[in-house]
Motif scaffolding. Sequence first.
Motif, PDB file in Angstrom:
ATOM      1  N   ALA A 108       8.686   7.536   7.153  1.00 52.16           N
ATOM      2  CA  ALA A 108       7.520   7.633   8.025  1.00 52.16           C
ATOM      3  C   ALA A 108       7.891   7.368   9.483  1.00 52.16           C
ATOM      4  O   ALA A 108       7.563   8.166  10.376  1.00 52.16           O
ATOM      5  CB  ALA A 108       6.433   6.653   7.566  1.00 52.16           C
ATOM      6  N   VAL A 109       8.590   6.263   9.739  1.00 50.42           N
ATOM      7  CA  VAL A 109       8.891   5.927  11.135  1.00 50.42           C
ATOM      8  C   VAL A 109       9.972   6.839  11.715  1.00 50.42           C
ATOM      9  O   VAL A 109       9.953   7.148  12.908  1.00 50.42           O
ATOM     10  CB  VAL A 109       9.273   4.436  11.337  1.00 50.42           C
ATOM     11  CG1 VAL A 109       8.158   3.524  10.835  1.00 50.42           C
ATOM     12  CG2 VAL A 109      10.581   4.088  10.689  1.00 50.42           C
ATOM     13  N   ILE A 150       0.844  -1.202   0.000  1.00 48.07           N
ATOM     14  CA  ILE A 150       0.000   0.000   0.000  1.00 48.07           C
ATOM     15  C   ILE A 150       0.876   1.248   0.000  1.00 48.07           C
ATOM     16  O   ILE A 150       0.598   2.212  -0.713  1.00 48.07           O
ATOM     17  CB  ILE A 150      -0.962  -0.003   1.201  1.00 48.07           C
ATOM     18  CG1 ILE A 150      -1.923  -1.188   1.088  1.00 48.07           C
ATOM     19  CG2 ILE A 150      -1.751   1.303   1.272  1.00 48.07           C
ATOM     20  CD1 ILE A 150      -2.806  -1.377   2.298  1.00 48.07           C
ATOM     21  N   ALA A 151       1.943   1.206   0.783  1.00 41.73           N
ATOM     22  CA  ALA A 151       2.867   2.352   0.807  1.00 41.73           C
ATOM     23  C   ALA A 151       3.459   2.581  -0.581  1.00 41.73           C
ATOM     24  O   ALA A 151       3.579   3.729  -1.034  1.00 41.73           O
ATOM     25  CB  ALA A 151       3.965   2.117   1.838  1.00 41.73           C
ATOM     26  N   ASN A 152       3.812   1.516  -1.277  1.00 40.22           N
ATOM     27  CA  ASN A 152       4.348   1.650  -2.641  1.00 40.22           C
ATOM     28  C   ASN A 152       3.340   2.315  -3.565  1.00 40.22           C
ATOM     29  O   ASN A 152       3.676   3.221  -4.330  1.00 40.22           O
ATOM     30  CB  ASN A 152       4.737   0.277  -3.203  1.00 40.22           C
ATOM     31  CG  ASN A 152       6.036  -0.254  -2.617  1.00 40.22           C
ATOM     32  OD1 ASN A 152       6.896   0.516  -2.174  1.00 40.22           O
ATOM     33  ND2 ASN A 152       6.182  -1.565  -2.593  1.00 40.22           N
ATOM     34  N   VAL A 153       2.095   1.865  -3.488  1.00 39.20           N
ATOM     35  CA  VAL A 153       1.077   2.423  -4.379  1.00 39.20           C
ATOM     36  C   VAL A 153       0.780   3.879  -4.004  1.00 39.20           C
ATOM     37  O   VAL A 153       0.545   4.724  -4.882  1.00 39.20           O
ATOM     38  CB  VAL A 153      -0.215   1.568  -4.340  1.00 39.20           C
ATOM     39  CG1 VAL A 153      -1.300   2.189  -5.207  1.00 39.20           C
ATOM     40  CG2 VAL A 153       0.072   0.147  -4.809  1.00 39.20           C
ATOM     41  N   ALA A 154       0.830   4.184  -2.714  1.00 43.63           N
ATOM     42  CA  ALA A 154       0.515   5.543  -2.247  1.00 43.63           C
ATOM     43  C   ALA A 154       1.719   6.478  -2.287  1.00 43.63           C
ATOM     44  O   ALA A 154       1.593   7.662  -1.968  1.00 43.63           O
ATOM     45  CB  ALA A 154      -0.053   5.478  -0.829  1.00 43.63           C
ATOM     46  N   GLY A 155       2.892   5.966  -2.654  1.00 42.23           N
ATOM     47  CA  GLY A 155       4.083   6.815  -2.723  1.00 42.23           C
ATOM     48  C   GLY A 155       4.604   7.253  -1.367  1.00 42.23           C
ATOM     49  O   GLY A 155       5.131   8.355  -1.207  1.00 42.23           O
ATOM     50  N   VAL A 156       4.477   6.367  -0.374  1.00 42.43           N
ATOM     51  CA  VAL A 156       4.959   6.680   0.976  1.00 42.43           C
ATOM     52  C   VAL A 156       6.202   5.844   1.287  1.00 42.43           C
ATOM     53  O   VAL A 156       6.215   4.631   1.043  1.00 42.43           O
ATOM     54  CB  VAL A 156       3.856   6.383   2.023  1.00 42.43           C
ATOM     55  CG1 VAL A 156       4.419   6.397   3.438  1.00 42.43           C
ATOM     56  CG2 VAL A 156       2.732   7.403   1.889  1.00 42.43           C
ATOM     57  N   GLU A 177       0.373   8.002   9.738  1.00 40.85           N
ATOM     58  CA  GLU A 177      -0.478   6.823   9.976  1.00 40.85           C
ATOM     59  C   GLU A 177       0.240   5.520   9.636  1.00 40.85           C
ATOM     60  O   GLU A 177       0.077   4.513  10.339  1.00 40.85           O
ATOM     61  CB  GLU A 177      -1.801   6.952   9.224  1.00 40.85           C
ATOM     62  CG  GLU A 177      -2.666   8.135   9.653  1.00 40.85           C
ATOM     63  CD  GLU A 177      -2.962   8.178  11.154  1.00 40.85           C
ATOM     64  OE1 GLU A 177      -2.892   7.129  11.811  1.00 40.85           O
ATOM     65  OE2 GLU A 177      -3.243   9.277  11.660  1.00 40.85           O
ATOM     66  N   PHE A 178       1.035   5.525   8.560  1.00 37.74           N
ATOM     67  CA  PHE A 178       1.835   4.325   8.279  1.00 37.74           C
ATOM     68  C   PHE A 178       2.788   4.053   9.454  1.00 37.74           C
ATOM     69  O   PHE A 178       2.970   2.904   9.867  1.00 37.74           O
ATOM     70  CB  PHE A 178       2.647   4.489   6.987  1.00 37.74           C
ATOM     71  CG  PHE A 178       1.924   4.047   5.747  1.00 37.74           C
ATOM     72  CD1 PHE A 178       1.752   2.703   5.463  1.00 37.74           C
ATOM     73  CD2 PHE A 178       1.414   4.979   4.857  1.00 37.74           C
ATOM     74  CE1 PHE A 178       1.085   2.300   4.309  1.00 37.74           C
ATOM     75  CE2 PHE A 178       0.742   4.580   3.703  1.00 37.74           C
ATOM     76  CZ  PHE A 178       0.576   3.229   3.430  1.00 37.74           C
ATOM     77  N   ALA A 179       3.388   5.103   9.988  1.00 41.06           N
ATOM     78  CA  ALA A 179       4.307   4.931  11.116  1.00 41.06           C
ATOM     79  C   ALA A 179       3.581   4.341  12.320  1.00 41.06           C
ATOM     80  O   ALA A 179       4.098   3.446  12.998  1.00 41.06           O
ATOM     81  CB  ALA A 179       4.937   6.278  11.487  1.00 41.06           C
TER      82      ALA A 179
END
Lengths: 110, 110
Positions: free
Chosen positions: A85-86, A74-80, B63-65
């Motif tokens: 992030a962490v 999902i992160a790949n598709v959303a560009g995240v 939110e991913f984090a």
Amino acid sequence: MTDQPSQAAPAVSLAGFQQLIRDMYLEKDVARGVDGTFMWLMEEVGELAGALRNGTHEDRLGEFADVLAWLATIANVAGVDLSEAVTRKYGAGCPGCGQYVCRCADAEKP
Amino acid sequence: MTDQPSQAAPAVSLAGFQQLIRDMYLEKDVARGVDGTFMWLMEEVGELAGALRNGTHEDRLGEFADVLAWLATIANVAGVDLSEAVTRKYGAGCPGCGQYVCRCADAEKP
């Protein structure tokens, strides 16, 4: 991680894992989109719940891996970038109290 | 990650992140147990869905984090090493077809 068999227990970076999943699945993932992919994440989250209740340690390893893989998808598709992030959210300590050993009141993170 | 302010964009290892979350929260996490922790994961998964639908890129990063943090928390309580989990399941290629670029039929991973 590159297109090689893995060495014995290499340190897995979050960015490396996200890239591995990108290389492995991106074409299908983009075609499916975020909404369709989210349902697969939910299915794996359900399987994780089952493994935590009734599974073996081996089952749990597999289900945690699958949840992480779908989250990376999902992160790949959303560009995240999961690593970004962490690092942003937790890299400077607890987001609530700023400490590396959380001292938030229990109401903050019960 | 150690008890220091983070450097600019260090490579985050999955094991390092799980340890960071362990150091930050383990005492509360163990007291709450897997079942109680799972509900917090679900809450964050819901917030991730919201951010994917209506949020900014910044919201999504956060939110991913949080989902990753609660997943690490549950792994800590359940005694699962996330790095071992993904290496075993995905380190030797797609679990379905064994390739580093998945060639499973669409029915396998639609």
